[in-house]
Design a protein around this motif. Sequence first.
Motif, short mmCIF file in Angstrom:
data_model
loop_
_atom_site.label_atom_id
_atom_site.label_comp_id
_atom_site.label_asym_id
_atom_site.label_seq_id
_atom_site.Cartn_x
_atom_site.Cartn_y
_atom_site.Cartn_z
N ASN A 1 -10.40 20.12 -3.16
CA ASN A 1 -11.21 21.34 -3.11
C ASN A 1 -10.35 22.55 -2.78
OD1 ASN A 1 -13.48 19.82 -3.66
ND2 ASN A 1 -14.23 19.81 -1.58
N ALA A 2 -9.42 22.38 -1.85
CA ALA A 2 -8.53 23.48 -1.47
C ALA A 2 -7.68 23.91 -2.66
CB ALA A 2 -7.65 23.07 -0.29
N ASP A 3 -7.22 22.94 -3.46
CA ASP A 3 -6.43 23.28 -4.65
C ASP A 3 -7.25 24.09 -5.65
OD1 ASP A 3 -4.11 22.09 -3.71
OD2 ASP A 3 -4.46 20.19 -4.75
N VAL A 4 -8.52 23.74 -5.80
CA VAL A 4 -9.39 24.49 -6.71
C VAL A 4 -9.57 25.92 -6.19
CG1 VAL A 4 -11.75 24.67 -7.59
CG2 VAL A 4 -10.57 22.47 -7.62
N ILE A 5 -9.79 26.06 -4.89
CA ILE A 5 -9.96 27.39 -4.32
C ILE A 5 -8.68 28.20 -4.44
CG2 ILE A 5 -10.39 28.63 -2.15
CD1 ILE A 5 -12.35 26.29 -1.47
N LYS A 6 -7.53 27.55 -4.25
CA LYS A 6 -6.25 28.24 -4.41
C LYS A 6 -6.08 28.78 -5.84
CE LYS A 6 -3.74 25.37 -1.12
NZ LYS A 6 -2.69 24.34 -1.02
N ALA A 7 -6.64 28.07 -6.79
CA ALA A 7 -6.51 28.49 -8.20
C ALA A 7 -7.15 29.85 -8.44
CB ALA A 7 -7.13 27.45 -9.13
N ILE A 8 -8.16 30.19 -7.68
CA ILE A 8 -8.81 31.50 -7.88
C ILE A 8 -8.37 32.52 -6.84
CG2 ILE A 8 -10.80 30.63 -9.14
CD1 ILE A 8 -12.37 30.80 -6.50
N ALA A 9 -7.45 32.13 -5.98
CA ALA A 9 -6.98 33.03 -4.92
C ALA A 9 -5.80 33.87 -5.41
CB ALA A 9 -6.61 32.22 -3.69
N ASP A 10 -5.94 34.42 -6.59
CA ASP A 10 -4.88 35.23 -7.17
C ASP A 10 -5.54 36.31 -8.03
OD1 ASP A 10 -1.77 35.20 -8.09
OD2 ASP A 10 -3.10 35.70 -9.77
N PRO A 11 -5.17 37.57 -7.85
CA PRO A 11 -5.81 38.65 -8.61
C PRO A 11 -5.66 38.50 -10.13
CG PRO A 11 -4.47 39.55 -6.84
CD PRO A 11 -4.21 38.09 -6.88
N THR A 12 -4.53 38.02 -10.58
CA THR A 12 -4.33 37.83 -12.02
C THR A 12 -5.30 36.81 -12.57
OG1 THR A 12 -2.00 38.44 -11.87
CG2 THR A 12 -2.66 37.14 -13.79
N ARG A 13 -5.47 35.71 -11.86
CA ARG A 13 -6.38 34.66 -12.33
C ARG A 13 -7.83 35.12 -12.25
NH1 ARG A 13 -2.02 31.53 -10.14
NH2 ARG A 13 -2.95 31.17 -8.12
N LEU A 14 -8.17 35.87 -11.21
CA LEU A 14 -9.53 36.42 -11.14
C LEU A 14 -9.79 37.36 -12.31
CD1 LEU A 14 -9.95 37.12 -7.32
CD2 LEU A 14 -11.17 35.41 -8.69
N LYS A 15 -8.81 38.16 -12.67
CA LYS A 15 -8.97 39.07 -13.80
C LYS A 15 -9.18 38.29 -15.09
CE LYS A 15 -6.97 43.22 -15.85
NZ LYS A 15 -5.88 44.20 -15.77
#
Length: 118
Positions: free
Chosen positions: A36-50
């Motif tokens: 779950n932490a790895d999944v959350i880390k995947a969206i913890a980046d402004p580029t990926r959120l964009k």
Amino acid sequence: MKSCQIGSGEKPNQEQIKRLEEITSQIPADDVLYGNADVIKAIADPTRLKILHLLKHGELCVCEIITVMEKPQPTVSHHLNILKKAGFLKWRKEGVWVHYSLSNPKIIDMLNELLENR
């Protein structure tokens, strides 16, 4: 219920131990939490959120994503790969082009709901 103070030398009583066992039995296993932490880390980046916000509007070819992101192809591909591995994206290949879309169209709504309560 009597509370214990850290460092006081007191140990939890049987009632407290039973309550703690009930609580801990409902916590997911460590391997699940790490995943779950790895999944959350995947969206913890402004580029990926964009990228996720871009794909909210529908499928895009990787060349279109690169154009909007104004980043080099290897950088965009790296971020797309992280989002794909975390399960946020689905993709299809058409000739030499790869097209990406959200695996769940409600991802952005869920993110917005999560973030509005902070």
